[in-house]
Design an enzyme around this catalytic site. Sequence first.
Site, PDB file in Angstrom:
ATOM      1  N   GLU A   1     -16.921 106.096 -96.690  1.00 20.84           N
ATOM      2  CA  GLU A   1     -17.872 107.078 -97.228  1.00 20.84           C
ATOM      3  C   GLU A   1     -17.568 107.493 -98.672  1.00 20.84           C
ATOM      4  O   GLU A   1     -17.283 108.663 -98.950  1.00 20.84           O
ATOM      5  CB  GLU A   1     -17.923 108.318 -96.327  1.00 20.84           C
TER       6      GLU A   1
ATOM      7  N   GLU B   1     -21.098 104.479 -87.827  1.00 20.56           N
ATOM      8  CA  GLU B   1     -20.579 105.604 -87.053  1.00 20.56           C
ATOM      9  C   GLU B   1     -21.756 106.373 -86.462  1.00 20.56           C
ATOM     10  O   GLU B   1     -22.808 106.505 -87.099  1.00 20.56           O
ATOM     11  CB  GLU B   1     -19.806 106.588 -87.942  1.00 20.56           C
TER      12      GLU B   1
HETATM   13  C1  GLA Z   1     -17.500 110.778 -91.226  1.00 17.83           C
HETATM   14  C2  GLA Z   1     -16.220 110.003 -91.436  1.00 17.83           C
HETATM   15  C3  GLA Z   1     -15.384 109.881 -90.202  1.00 17.83           C
HETATM   16  C4  GLA Z   1     -15.394 111.154 -89.417  1.00 17.83           C
HETATM   17  C5  GLA Z   1     -16.807 111.504 -89.074  1.00 17.83           C
HETATM   18  C6  GLA Z   1     -16.943 112.707 -88.177  1.00 17.83           C
HETATM   19  O1  GLA Z   1     -18.590 110.012 -90.975  1.00 17.83           O
HETATM   20  O2  GLA Z   1     -16.438 108.735 -91.975  1.00 17.83           O
HETATM   21  O3  GLA Z   1     -14.076 109.537 -90.597  1.00 17.83           O
HETATM   22  O4  GLA Z   1     -14.806 112.158 -90.170  1.00 17.83           O
HETATM   23  O5  GLA Z   1     -17.483 111.783 -90.261  1.00 17.83           O
HETATM   24  O6  GLA Z   1     -18.292 112.993 -87.905  1.00 17.83           O
END
Ligand code: GLA
Length: 682
Positions: free
Chosen positions: A152, A319
């Site tokens: 991210e 995710e």
């Molecule tokens: C983000 C991060 C993850 C985690 C999630 C939790 O997407 O990439 O590492 O922290 O949030 O929702």
Amino acid sequence: MAKTNVNYFLHGGDYNPDHWLQYPDILKDDLKMMKDGKINTVTLGVFDWSSIEPSKGHYNFDWLDKIFEDINKIGGRVILATPSGAKPQWMSKEYPEINRVDGNGIRHTAGFRHNHCFSSPIYRREVKKIDTMLAERYGKNPALLMWHVSNEFSGECYCDLCANNWRKWVKNKYQTLENLNESWYMNFWGGAYSNWGEILPPNPLGESGVHEGMDLDWKRFVTDMTIDFYDAEAKTLREITPDIPITTNFMADGPDKDKFIPKVDLDYSKFAKHLDVVSWDSYPAWHNNYESLAETAMQVGYVHDQFYSLKHQPFLVMESTPSQVNWMPYAKSKKPGMHMLSSMQQIAHGSDSTLYFQMRQGRAGSEKYHGAVIGHDNSEDNRVFKEVAEYGKRLEKISEIQGAVKEPRVAIVYDWESNWTLNSAVGFGRPTKLGVQTLQKHYSIFWGQNIPVEIVRPDDDLSKYDLLIAPMLYLQTEDTMSSLQNYVRNGGTLVSSYLSGMVDSNDRVYLGGFPDKLQKLFGIKTKEMDTLHPNEHNTVKFGYTKYRTHDYDEVIEATTGNVLAAYQEDFFKQTPAVVENQFGKGKAYYIAARMGRDFLKDFYEPIIDQLHLTDDFVGNPEYEVSCQTRIKNGNKYHFLMNFSEATHTVELLKPAIDVETGEKVDSTIVLRKYEVRVLREA
Ligand code: GLA
Ligand code: ZN
């Protein structure tokens, strides 16, 4: 999906076995539960640098070797992350320059994540070293499926190294100080530069929110620097493993802080060009207390479609959560059946995966209450686990759909730069700009009728769409105006609105009013903009029906355009509110006031009819039932999804087969609460 050799949907997610090295039994359980939960893919290595290189130059790959071995044994695949998203403590201490400096000039200490400097040659050197080791060690491992660079990407750094890169970037773009001062309109508030050395990144202690052209360039620079950092990592990986595709996980671009959608200041349309596969992290607030389930589903559908559109190709959900999102204000669970529905929706909109954060719920740390496939109870007799396993089984049954594409004939135009400038403009209704929300309002009309939509950039190939929707396209370059003109001239239908074509690529207002090219295209002249208070309204009469306006009433004059609707009140009573203009072989529509969905529905109805856009599979579209379609080898796959707690009856206009059972379905299908059916047109 580009270049991978799998022909099934990926199901799995972020897994950190290094958090559990002291618990060998847990690690054994994980493998069994992965098999039972129909997990075929794990994402390893996210934020694991300190487990791989616990102290400078001392490496420990044993645990990673072991998990690769285990994953191979169960026939699974690995998405391997580079660890650059979180630097080890020792490295921050040893090399302070790798730590980010914030806008107040304060250098951050070690810890946290996503907080390194993008310029630091030392950090880049260290990242290259560790990435090389990972690629050499696991590049030929049969389990390795894909690279997941960092995590991210976001944020910015104001250190001297970054400030220097910024000055170079600016100098390269503007060449002379005269050009720079003029492009950024620096004489305003006496800000003109007399020397390149005076230029600093816009920051809260000095310039920021004043010279908006500078702020816009800073965002472009941050995007470029982030891509440059990503590219450096990708180059290392590509040299050693040319056949392994590379991605990095994007986030939803939404300005809506109330809804806790993170706001991302990166131009993903530029970034996506550097990725082999687009992936994103999807965390909608299902079952919230401010909108219906269908409304949430529509907005998530929009974001899925936006990520599909970046490459016009299937993407990955990197995710999502099997149950709760702990960082939301209220970490609500998904009700029974919601996991199936929300995950199938990802696939329906073009994802080739459902991956989770996280495989196993952490024992401690700030994410210990985030949902996971395996909970603290470590039990398969857990509702969440069972729903994940049930979903995994269904994914296996529909694997023939993996890789299927979409063929939308409608596109909405979204431009990151335009949205940035609209949001930063000090004017109009500060809380009521709602750029993305407005696009979603238009989108909802099509979503509600099961008409597929892409979200494109102005410089995409527009010719493949029959209908192009570009409301509030605030920043427009001459090139954008020309391509809109060409699109309509060649027969396209275009819809635009108030707050369009106001500023150039330096965020400077076009002089002489509405730009000439747009005047000709829409057959109007714009006169003035009235911003309304909340609860203030005008009335617009369109056909025989009256609609309420809110937020914006723009006063316009029709030149060659044909007036379709007029204001009914105020000093601009009886002046045009909606205008249609024939331009070349096509038509352009201008909507001058903001109105609700009641208007948009009636406005689009004849256009949808004339262009024959209607879905020919579901005969009785209802807002709460979504039908999304993917196409592969001449087969059309329809996902029917009930985003409500009520039972709905869906009428099918064509014969179809249930993909999971292989059985022919009746022309009338009853969809119970949250139910999903996957059908192939016979
Ligand atoms: C983000 C991060 C993850 C985690 C999630 C939790 O997407 O990439 O590492 O922290 O949030 O929702
Ligand atoms: Zn820096």
